[in-house]
Structures are given as structure tokens and as C-alpha cells.
Design an enzyme around this catalytic site. Structure first.
Site: not given
Ligand code: CO
Length: 170
Positions: A45, A50, A89-90, A131-132, A135
């Protein structure tokens, strides 16, 4: 287009994200680039902030080959039952910790053609969507981990923030 991933400490991850007002080719191009970027680094995701874009949209690929492009999501209903599951998380590389979240949910959003979609999601799909969506509220998964786990990663986070700010020239 491959975007640069913004990391922990970058103010763009905490900024307010605006609703997408018009779904046009520019928006579709960004979403395609986000999918490409997510796949390039084997993520499941990726949310617009991000990649430095403060708009309410994200992409998820919780099953290989099934991509959902999500614009202006609204969560309508959550299951009462919650599950603890490890997340990463990226934007917070190298940290994986458990987060407790509802197991399933109902969501409404616009797809890349501007059509309204309503879905019931469970397991990994439900988790990735939550999760997304966090953000889009400027929330990172490390904000939600248990205090004991948080203490264990606090030094790593402080260092990551320093590195990020240095990279940004701040
Ligand atoms: Co994330």
C-alpha cells in the site's frame, strides 16, 4: 513514474490532506505512478502524502495483481472484533510492530474513473486500507503501537527523523 518515498520526520507526512475535487488525467497519472512505486519496492500500500502529495488518495495491492485505487475514502462501519498484526511502512523502513485494528470494515470511495465504490473488506485488505487511511490523517503506524514496543524503537525513530531532516536540508 517512480516517486521518491518520504520518510519519518518529513513534515509532509503530518500535513493536512485535501479531498480530491476533480478526478482527471493528472490524478490518474499520479495514481499510476504510486502503483509503480509501490510495486518497485514490494509494498502492499502507498498513500499520496508518502510521495509528497497532500491529497486524500491511496493505492493498495493486498493480493498480487489486484490493485485498488482509492480516492476520498469514507469508512462507514468497523467490526467490533479487533486483531493484533505486525505492520511495517515504506515511510518507516526497518521497523515492524504489532498494531491492533478492527478485522473487517465497510468503506466507500471513488475509483480512478470517479465512480462510487462501496466494499466490505476483511483481513489484509481491511488492515491495509486502515493503515493507508491513517496516512491521510497524518497518522503513522508507530503512533499506534503499544508503549513497550514504542520505547524499543524510540531511538531508531529519533535517528530516522534526524536523517530525514538532514536530507531535506533542515
Ligand atoms: Co504506511
Amino acid at each position: 513514474m517512480i516517486f521518491e518515498i518520504r520518510t519519518y520526520g518529513d513534515p509532509v507526512l503530518r500535513d493536512k490532506n485535501k479531498e480530491v475535487e476533480k478526478i482527471d488525467d493528472d490524478i490518474r497519472e499520479i495514481l499510476d505512478g504510486m502503483v509503480e512505486t509501490m510495486r518497485d519496492i514490494s509494498g502492499i500500500g502507498l498513500a499520496a502524502p508518502q510521495v509528497g502529495i497532500n491529497l486524500r488518495m491511496f493505492v493498495v495491492e493486498a493480493e498480487e495483481g489486484v490493485v485498488k485505487k482509492v480516492i476520498n475514502p469514507e469508512f462507514i462501519e468497523y467490526s467490533k472484533h479487533c486483531v493484533d498484526h505486525e505492520e511495517g511502512c515504506l515511510s518507516v523502513p526497518g521497523i515492524h510492530k504489532k498494531v491492533k485494528r478492527p478485522e473487517s470494515l465497510k468503506v466507500r470511495y471513488l475509483n480512478e474513473n470517479g465512480e462510487s465504490v462501496e466494499e466490505e473488506l476483511e483481513d489484509l485488505w481491511a488492515r491495509a486500507f486502515q493503515h493507508e487511511n491513517d496516512h491521510l490523517e497524518g497518522i503513522l503506524f508507530v503512533d499506534k503501537i503499544a508503549p513497550v514496543a514504542k520505547r524499543l524503537v524510540s531511538k531508531k525513530l529519533v535517528n530516522m527523523k534526524k536523517e530525514t531532516l538532514k536530507k531535506l536540508g533542515k
